[in-house]
Structures are given as structure tokens and as C-alpha cells.
Design an enzyme around this catalytic site. Structure first.
Site: not given
Ligand SMILES: [Zn+2]
Length: 485
Positions: A290, A441
């Protein structure tokens, strides 16, 4: 006497949940009821006049489904409940006992303050006393926690414990309404305490500035009537679920993904647990956590409010809680779906052959990709400073960005090749095995997964993952003289 019909049956009783019926036994009351509602009778009884299997009958909380119990005399103030078996096996009980509710009193100020509840038939004085007597732990004082803690404090919950290890950052303010500008860099639980104090001085508020771990989960949560899971990562979610199972505490779970939220009640009265739904978390790297994913800013308020509403229902013992169900709310298209979550006999935690005997830690770390599998060859990490130096020196190096397109739109990493993880194996020919290749990333988890994927696909060149991802690198990379953009 009163007859209550569970929500799924209510449509057959003129949408009424409580019906006043004359009768002195279950038999006479049900006869009178179904004479008045013949359509309902077709639902509840088969052609032979037998009660259908999926309905249970309770009188004053006792199971009276068996026909031979229907003739026992009942007093005038009795209450009969018709419960379809799909809703769970027992009548709905409050998580706070009547004795504890009786032991608290409401003072004059509280009677004025809680007028909304006191004048609401479903709650009234009895329910408000239960709310005051309730002890609720909230894990996470972030986005969902903000809505939950505010709402529970305003409702008058007597004891609230907030557990969070994080501090407030500017980017939190878009979704986390407990915190404000002056709270930046303060622990979230300290800011939560101030917000709660501003709502009510009489709430016993416990601020726990730490992460939930296998070692502390049980001691942090034991003794609470209810736990609200407002966490944003798999590790905490499974720790909370397992600890609450061992402590016998129901969990009101909330989760969000972009424009979709989920709420469910787990571990209530022997009902399904979170592992019945998802026995284990997804493999690391496949699903962004999340904290890596954006959410539309009102979503946590909506989902957190539904969680708080479930909490009040469980505390007072009203309505139909989301037990063995999960509500999925897509706020972009305003679609809700109610999923049935069956308790799973094969659940590793609460099933017949349990394989989880205690709150364990190492599994979660593996599951969540926070720890590298030791049987596997370790992945080389490159420090952000090292990468910056190599780029500045003009060293030949390949940088592969494996983030999603929407993430790259926020912040473009300089001089990169873009290859999504799913295409890596197929497109490995685009990489020069003679050069060092660094995968990047957002946080460094998916890039580690990318290295493993490429390795499994037989790539022979030297590969690295950028340590800490772009989050750890942005200050170093983007503060350089002249920048690279
Ligand atoms: Zn389970």
C-alpha cells in the site's frame, strides 16, 4: 413478544427488523407471524411444513431450532431471532458484556454530548454505556487509522490504543486527517493523541510508538475487546490476525488499493479469520504494498468510517456485522460487492489441522520479501552513492526501471531502460551481459524480484538492485549540480 429477522429475511417482513407478535411459545409466535406474512412462510418452511435447514431459531439467545423445543412456554418480553445459517452460527453478541456496561455511568456532560446515540433506539443509554466501557486497539495511525480513531473518539469509546511506529511526513497529509502541518516529523501516535484530546479529555488514550512484531503482538493486543486493523502491509496484517486468533479478539479489517477499499470482520465468535480468505500473502514483488500505491484521498475516510461503524455495531450488539463477509467498495464507479467468506476447514490457523501454533515471525519476513531466502544466492545491492558516482564518471552501465508507468510519470529516473518485470525474461536480449545492470523500483523490493526473475531465466550478466530504491536515492540523484533530467 418480539421477533427479529436477520437482514437477509427482512424483505419478506415488510423490511421491518423487529415485529411485535402475540404468543406464549415459539410455536404460537411463529404461527402468528407467518399467518401475517404468508410470503415469508414459503421461504422459511418447505411443502411438508418443516423449517428449512438454512434457518435457525433462537429464543432469548438460546438455540430453539429443533421442533420439539417450540412448545416450551415463553414470557411476554421474550425475543425470538430468525437467523439464516449463512450469517453465522450464533445470535449476535456484543463484544462488551452487560456487566461491564452496568459498571459505568454517564455524567451530565456525557448525556448532553452523546444525545445522538442516546436518542437512537438501537443504541440508547445501554449501548452508549457499552461504548464507554469498550477497549479498542487500532493498529496503524495512518490513513485508515485517522478516520477510525477520530470516529471512535467522537462516538465515546472509553479506551483507545493506537499502535504505529511511523512519523508524519508531508505526503501523509493528503489522506491522514489526524495529522496537520505542525505534526511533521512527530510520531503519528503523538499527533493522534493530540487529536483525540481535542475531541474528548475523558478518553483513556494509549499511544504505542512501535511496530507490531511476533514478539510483542500478543502483549500489545491482549485484553482489548476489539482490534481494528488499519495497517498497510502484509506483515502487520498476518501478525494481527494470528495474535487476535490466539487472544480470541475479533478484528475489523480495512484495506485499500488505489480506488477500492475492503472491510471485513474476522475471528468473531469462531468465524472465519483472515487466513481463511488468504492463507498466506502473495509472493514478494508481485503486488506493490500500500505504501507504494496511491489512493484517492477520500477513500480512507470512507473505508475507515465503515470500519468504525462495524466496531460500534460489535460493541453495542446491533445490526448485522460483516462477519464471514467482506465488503468491497469501488469508489470510482460507486459499486459495492458483498463477498461471502466461509470459514475454511483447511485454514492453517483456525482450521481442523492447524499448522500455526503460535505467532511466528520468520514466515512473515519471507512472505513479505523483507528477508532474502538464505538458500538462494544473495542479490548484489548497489548503494545510491555508488550509482551516482558511476553515472557521473560516465562508466558504462545499464539502469533498468521496473516501475509501473504511473510511477514513472511522477518521477523519471535518468538514463534508464524501461522493462516491466513480466517482460524481463523475454526481453533479456536487450541487455548487454558485458555491462553491469542495475534494477530500480520505488523501494527496492520489486527490483530484487526482477534480479531473481532474470537469474531464473538464465541471464549471465552481473546484476544489482538499487538499495532502498528511488525513495532512498532521490535526494542523492536529484540534488546533484545541474541535475540529470
Ligand atoms: Zn482461518
Amino acid at each position: 413478544m418480539k421477533i427479529r429477522a436477520s437482514a437477509t429475511l427482512r424483505a419478506f417482513f415488510g423490511r421491518r427488523d423487529v415485529l411485535e407478535i402475540d404468543g406464549d411459545t415459539v410455536e404460537s409466535a411463529l404461527t402468528a407471524l407467518f399467518d401475517e406474512y404468508p410470503e415469508a412462510k414459503k421461504v422459511a418452511f418447505d411443502d411438508e411444513g418443516n423449517l428449512r435447514d438454512f434457518i435457525r431459531v433462537y429464543a432469548n439467545g438460546e438455540d430453539k431450532t429443533a421442533r420439539d423445543q417450540w412448545s416450551a412456554p415463553l414470557s411476554d418480553d421474550s425475543e425470538i431471532l430468525l437467523l439464516p445459517s449463512i450469517s453465522g452460527g450464533a445470535p449476535f453478541e456484543s463484544v462488551v458484556s452487560n456487566e461491564r456496561a452496568k459498571a459505568v455511568a454517564l455524567d451530565d456532560a456525557e448525556i448532553e454530548r452523546f444525545t445522538n446515540h442516546l436518542t437512537l433506539r438501537e443504541i440508547s443509554v445501554r449501548g452508549q454505556k457499552k461504548i464507554k466501557a469498550a477497549r479498542v486497539a487500532v493498529v496503524g495511525a495512518g490513513a485508515l487509522g485517522s478516520a477510525v480513531i477520530r470516529s471512535l473518539a467522537a462516538a465515546g469509546v472509553g479506551t483507545i490504543k493506537a499502535i504505529d511506529f511511523d512519523s508524519v511526513e508531508p505526503r501523509n497529509l493528503q489522506t491522514q486527517t489526524l495529522h496537520g502541518l505542525r505534526d511533521i516529523n512527530r510520531p503519528k501516535v503523538a499527533s493522534a493523541r493530540d487529536s483525540v484530546r481535542n475531541i474528548s479529555k475523558s478518553i483513556a488514550f494509549e499511544a504505542e510508538n512501535s511496530a507490531v512484531t511476533a514478539d510483542n503482538a500478543i502483549s500489545l493486543l491482549k485484553g482489548f475487546d476489539l482490534v481494528l486493523d488499519c495497517s498497510d502491509n502484509y506483515k502487520a496484517r498476518y501478525l494481527i490476525n494470528d495474535a487476535c486468533f490466539f487472544c480470541g479478539i475479533p478484528v475489523v479489517f480495512g484495506a485499500m488499493f488505489q480506488c477500492e477499499g475492503r472491510v471485513g470482520v474476522f475471528n468473531y465468535n469462531g468465524g472465519a479469520c483472515y487466513r481463511c480468505l488468504f492463507p498466506s500473502p502473495p509472493p514478494p514483488g508481485l503486488v506493490p504494498t500500500c505504501s507504494e500505491n496511491g489512493v484517492i484521498s477520500p477513500l480512507p475516510g470512507i473505508i475507515g468510517s465503515i470500519q468504525a461503524n462495524e466496531a460500534i455495531k460489535l460493541i453495542v450488539g446491533i445490526g448485522e456485522p460483516l462477519v464471514d463477509k467482506t465488503l468491497v467498495f469501488d469508489v470510482l464507479n460507486l459499486r459495492t460487492t458483498l463477498l461471502e467468506v466461509a470459514k475454511d476447514d483447511k485454514c492453517p490457523l483456525c482450521g481442523r489441522n492447524r499448522t500455526i501454533a503460535t505467532v511466528e515471525d520468520f514466515d512473515y519476513d519471507d512472505f513479505c520479501g523483507l528477508k532474502v531466502d538464505e538458500t538462494e544466492e544473495p542479490i548484489d545491492e548497489m548503494e545510491p552513492e555508488e550509482l551516482a558516482k558511476r553515472i557521473e564518471n560516465g562508466d558504462p552501465i545499464t539502469i533498468v526501471d521496473v516501475r509501473e508507468p504511473h510511477e514513472r510519470a511522477i518521477l523519471r529516473f535518468p538514463k534508464t531502460v524501461v522493462i516491466p518485470i513480466g517482460q524481463l525474461a523475454r526481453r533479456q536480449k536487450e541487455l548487454d551481459p558485458k555491462l553491469d545492470t542495475v534494477f530500480v523500483c520505488k523501494e527496492g523490493k520489486r527490483s530484487a524480484f526482477a534480479v531473481r526473475t532474470l537469474r531464473e531465466a538464465g541471464y549471465a550478466g552481473r546484476t544489482y538492485t538499487l538499495k532502498g530504491g528511488i525513495d532512498a536515492t532521490r535526494d542523492i540523484i536529484f540534488s546533484r549540480e545541474g541535475g540529470w533530467l
